[in-house]
Every structure is written in C-alpha cells, then in structure tokens.
Enzyme design. Structure first.
Site, PDB file in Angstrom:
ATOM      1  N   SER A  47     -11.927   2.177  46.741  1.00  0.00           N
ATOM      2  CA  SER A  47     -12.441   0.849  46.402  1.00  0.00           C
ATOM      3  C   SER A  47     -13.586   0.346  47.253  1.00  0.00           C
ATOM      4  O   SER A  47     -14.156  -0.700  46.932  1.00  0.00           O
ATOM      5  CB  SER A  47     -11.320  -0.174  46.459  1.00  0.00           C
ATOM      6  OG  SER A  47     -10.581  -0.111  45.282  1.00  0.00           O
ATOM      7  N   LYS A  79     -13.692  -9.685  51.041  1.00  0.00           N
ATOM      8  CA  LYS A  79     -12.980  -9.465  49.777  1.00  0.00           C
ATOM      9  C   LYS A  79     -11.791 -10.422  49.694  1.00  0.00           C
ATOM     10  O   LYS A  79     -11.161 -10.721  50.714  1.00  0.00           O
ATOM     11  CB  LYS A  79     -12.500  -8.009  49.736  1.00  0.00           C
ATOM     12  CG  LYS A  79     -11.828  -7.576  48.436  1.00  0.00           C
ATOM     13  CD  LYS A  79     -11.482  -6.091  48.495  1.00  0.00           C
ATOM     14  CE  LYS A  79     -10.821  -5.588  47.233  1.00  0.00           C
ATOM     15  NZ  LYS A  79     -10.503  -4.143  47.302  1.00  0.00           N
ATOM     16  N   SER A 115     -12.300  -1.342  43.502  1.00  0.00           N
ATOM     17  CA  SER A 115     -11.963  -2.720  43.227  1.00  0.00           C
ATOM     18  C   SER A 115     -12.804  -3.730  43.999  1.00  0.00           C
ATOM     19  O   SER A 115     -12.872  -4.887  43.636  1.00  0.00           O
ATOM     20  CB  SER A 115     -10.487  -2.957  43.539  1.00  0.00           C
ATOM     21  OG  SER A 115     -10.245  -2.768  44.917  1.00  0.00           O
TER      22      SER A 115
HETATM   23  N1  GLN Z   1      -9.643   2.755  41.689  1.00  0.00           N
HETATM   24  C1  GLN Z   1      -8.486   3.005  42.470  1.00  0.00           C
HETATM   25  C2  GLN Z   1      -7.290   2.336  41.866  1.00  0.00           C
HETATM   26  O1  GLN Z   1      -7.443   1.665  40.894  1.00  0.00           O
HETATM   27  C3  GLN Z   1      -8.713   2.596  43.899  1.00  0.00           C
HETATM   28  C4  GLN Z   1      -8.323   1.225  44.233  1.00  0.00           C
HETATM   29  C5  GLN Z   1      -8.497   0.863  45.656  1.00  0.00           C
HETATM   30  O2  GLN Z   1      -9.003   1.656  46.467  1.00  0.00           O
HETATM   31  N2  GLN Z   1      -8.016  -0.317  46.031  1.00  0.00           N
HETATM   32  O3  GLN Z   1      -6.195   2.470  42.351  1.00  0.00           O
END
Ligand code: GLN
Length: 478
Positions: free
Chosen positions: A176, A77, A152
């Site tokens: 994410s 990532k 994400s």
């Molecule tokens: N969807 C969650 C957020 O927007 C999780 C993001 C993540 O785990 N980096 O914060």
C-alpha cells in the site's frame, strides 16, 4: 520564490530567511484548496498547522538551530492517530471518532519539528489497491484524473505527487505504499517489519503492517525513516536494534552489486509486456556498468498472493472485531431486540463491501473445519518463503522486481472483480510476508504516459544498503 525540492534545500532557505514555516503552511493550504478535485485530503488541520508554524518560526527568530524536520509539511494517512484530531480509516464505522492519543510515529514527527497538515484519503481499513474503497470517494491520480492513484495509501501518494505536502506517511501491509508510489511516479518505502512502531496505527493485519514513507527523493525518505524508526515501549514488535543514521549513510556505494531477480516474476503472464521490456533493458544497462544481475528460480510466486490473503484476512477478522459500535463509532438507529442484532446492524451499516468480504474470508479460514487446511498451511508457506529468501540473500545484495504488473488503471476497471484486483499485488506482498524492507523507485515511463517503478528489496533491517543501492540505481534512470 522558494519552490520545494528537498528537506535539505528547504532548510537552507529557512536559514537564510528566503522562506518561513508560516509562509510554507499558507502556500500548501492554498495548493490543497486549488487541487481539491483530487480528493486527497479528508481533513486539513489548518489551525494546528498554523500554530506549529508560528512556534517553529519563533524558534528560528530566537536563534535556535533547526530541528531535523523543522517545518516539514507532512500529510498522514487516515489510519494514524493524531491526538485531538479525527481519524476514521476511511470507514463509516469510525464516523465522528477523534484520536485520544498520538501514534508514536506522529509524536516523533512533531518532536522533530514536522507540521502535520492533514489526514489523507485511503481505502477503508487499508484494504484495496485503487483507493476506490473509501467512504469519502476515490482519490484521483494527478497525472491522469481518469486513473486510480493506487492503494491503499492513494491520498498519501497523490498529496506528494501533486505538491500538496512535502512528504507523507502511509501504511503498507501488502504494497500500500509501494504500489501507489509506482502509480504516481514518486518514492515509496516500506521498512522492515519491526523497524517502525505500529502504536497508534489502526491495524489491518498486525504481523504485516508497517508505516511507510512517500517522498520526492531518497534523501527525504532516509531522513523521515531515521526520525520515525526505533524501539517503542508501546509496541513490543518494534525492534530494539539501534537506528542507523540513514540520512548520512547515503553516499553511493561504488562497489559492484550482485542483484537477483525472480525469473518467474519477469516471465509472469500478468506482467505488462512493455514493463517487462523496460526492466530487462534496464538490467542490461546495469550489467554494462559492471553489476551482476542474475535471474533466479522462484517457483513460489503463484502461492504468495493466496498465502497473503489467507493470513491477512484471518488477522483482519480478529483485529476488526473491536469495531462493534458499543464504545465508539457508528451505531445503528434501527430497532433492536437483542445484542447480536445490535452488533449486526452496527457492523452491516458501518463497514463497506470489501471490508466485509475480508472479515468473512478471514473468519472462514479460521473456522474449526478449515483452520488447518488454510490458516496453518499458509503459515507454513510463509515460513518456507522466509527460509528461501534467506538463501537468496546469502548470494545477492538485493532483489529487483517490478512494483506492479501494470501502470495505474482506470477507475472501475477492476473494482467489480476482487480476484483480479488481488492478483495485482503479486510483486509487493512478498516483502510483507517475509518482513524485509522494500522501496519503489520512480524510474520508468510507459508509452501510455504513466510512470512505473522498480522495486528493490534487501534483507531484514538492511535499510542502509537499500537506500544506498537505491541511490545507485537512480543514476541509471533514463
Ligand atoms: N492491496 C493490498 C490489499 O488490498 C495491500 C494493502 C495494504 O498494503 N494495506 O490487501
């Protein structure tokens, strides 16, 4: 011809010369090219991948034993630093930035023989649930290009889903890794907080962030975890607890398990009715096999998303203050008259909408008049959640839950309504709030043609039992 199924099967093929690291690198480079429309890769590290492959093939030719991740084609990532390679957190503010050092997890992967083939698209600074917040544009779900891959770590999920690498790394602050794994029909593991070093991971919310793993099966997940886990002198939050041999602890636990699920989670109005029915039928199946599956009261469910967003935005507003365009990153070309204006232009131009929203929200909950009402309160709720969770694990081996309230949604469906997007994190943020490990297992298919997962959670640092229970649970996949 060799076709990848697992690291173990690949290593057998390397040992009997039916494939080589070099030919695998070429194969994957070609796949990446063929599936460019998915926009999963931001950058392909073809030269370093080829060099590494040559060295790894030379070692085989010289009769050396295979390294644990020998030749494993891995995607990372775009929040993980890999020395000498660009990294940007999918943000314009880090344009043209090159990592001056490697994250501990990346160094460990390379030392174990993995080949890092490229960096993967994601939401900017890992903030989002659909990969629509990337400066490089969205990644597409390979099962249906009109749908999001989740976020994400959308690029990391799609890269494994579409066969563009063998395994990949993401980061999981509130889901994410698990939610995109759920949307893409693959495995996604978030380890316990502190199990894996965060050194060289671009921070979103430091007391939540963990590096996580995407894979096609549990054995690969376990092996990668075994390599990347452990203490690190560069990250004081990385636990000194010894790392169990996860990869050899996978034999199915034949004991009957005591599973809990939150009644409120399954009854929640936001849950897709078909997912609910699928889960309840699956619980019945487990019961018929002799396991207990008990619904427990958990009246905190509606508090966990607000608590998560108060604490993570507070931490983000502090973490992201370093991106000011002075030492690195985007620098505005507009005329300036003073320093404050200089920062303001750099940050206004460099950050996207969602990141700005969270910095402002985080600054607000930390501001003098509101600190106690929001930040302190949320910390107290977090503590309560932790204590309640410990009580649950006194009586149960694992908690089962949906990973997400619905399957992969369509592009644009939620992007104009941040609250609706945030509420989609209802089932995943819990594990980050309390620091426990959690995995999304690709078990179900929806009548809309998309997959969905079962989320499994065990107590802190109980990754061994999480992986064992997961092996058991996969046997009851329809
Ligand atoms: N969807 C969650 C957020 O927007 C999780 C993001 C993540 O785990 N980096 O914060």
């Amino acid at each position: 011809m060799f076709s990848y199924e697992s690291i173990a099967q690949y290593h057998t093929a390397l040992n009997n010369n039916s494939t080589s690291c070099k030919s695998e690198v070429e194969f994957y480079l070609k796949q990446i090219q063929l599936k460019q429309h998915l926009n999963a890769f931001i950058d392909v590290f073809a030269d370093t991948a080829r060099e590494q492959a040559q060295k790894l093939d030379d070692a085989i030719a010289a009769g050396q034993p295979l390294l644990p991740l020998h030749g494993v084609i891995t995607g990372i990532k775009d929040v993980l630093c890999y020395k000498g390679h660009p990294v940007s957190a999918a943000s314009q503010i880090l344009e043209n930035f090159t990592a001056p050092y490697s994250a501990t997890v990346i160094q460990k992967l390379i030392d174990a023989g993995a080949i890092v083939i490229g960096r993967l698209n994601c939401d900017e600074f890992a903030m989002g649930s659909s990969n629509e917040n990337s400066v490089y544009g969205p990644t597409l779900n390979d099962l249906d290009n009109s749908r999001v891959p989740g976020g994400s770590s959308g690029g990391s999920a799609v890269a494994v889903q579409a066969g563009l690498c063998m395994v990949s790394l993401g980061s999981d602050t509130g889901g994410s890794v698990r939610q995109p794994a759920d949307f893409c029909g693959i495995f996604g593991l978030k380890p316990s907080y502190g199990r894996v070093s965060r050194y060289g991971l671009i921070a979103y919310a430091s007391s939540f962030d963990q590096v996580g793993i995407f894979a096609k099966n549990i054995a690969d997940t376990a092996l990668v975890l075994e390599i990347i886990a452990g203490a690190d002198e560069f990250d004081s939050t990385a636990s000194v607890k010894p790392v169990p041999a996860y990869s050899t602890a996978l034999q199915t636990n034949t004991a009957f398990q005591k599973f809990a699920y939150f009644k409120d989670a399954v009854e929640h109005p936001s849950l897709d009715p078909e997912i609910k029915t699928g889960l309840l039928a699956y619980f019945d199946r487990l019961r018929k096999e002799g396991h207990t599956v008990t619904g427990v009261d958990f009246p905190y469910l509606d508090y966990i998303v607000p608590t998560y967003y108060i604490l993570t935005t507070a931490e983000a507003s502090s973490n992201l203050s370093r991106f000011d365009g002075v030492r690195y990153g985007h620098r505005s070309k507009r005329e300036i008259s003073d320093l404050a204006e200089f920062y303001a232009h750099n940050r206004s131009e460099g950050f996207g909408r969602e990141v700005k929203r969270r910095i402002m929200l985080g600054s607000f909950v930390l501001s003098a008049g509101y600190y106690d009402a929001y930040f302190t309160k949320a910390q107290q709720v977090r503590r309560q959640l932790f204590d309640q969770t410990q009580l649950i694990f006194k009586d149960f081996d694992a908690i089962l839950s949906p990973t997400a309230p619905g399957t992969a949604f369509r592009f644009g469906e939620k992007s104009n309504d941040p609250i609706e997007m945030y509420l989609g994190d209802i089932y995943t943020v819990f594990a980050n709030l309390v620091g426990i490990p959690a995995i999304s297992l690709p078990i179900f298919w929806h009548s809309n043609g998309m997959p969905y997962g079962l989320q499994v959670m065990t107590n802190r640092f109980e990754e061994v039992s999480l992986l064992q229970v997961s092996t058991l649970l996969m046997q009851f996949k329809n």
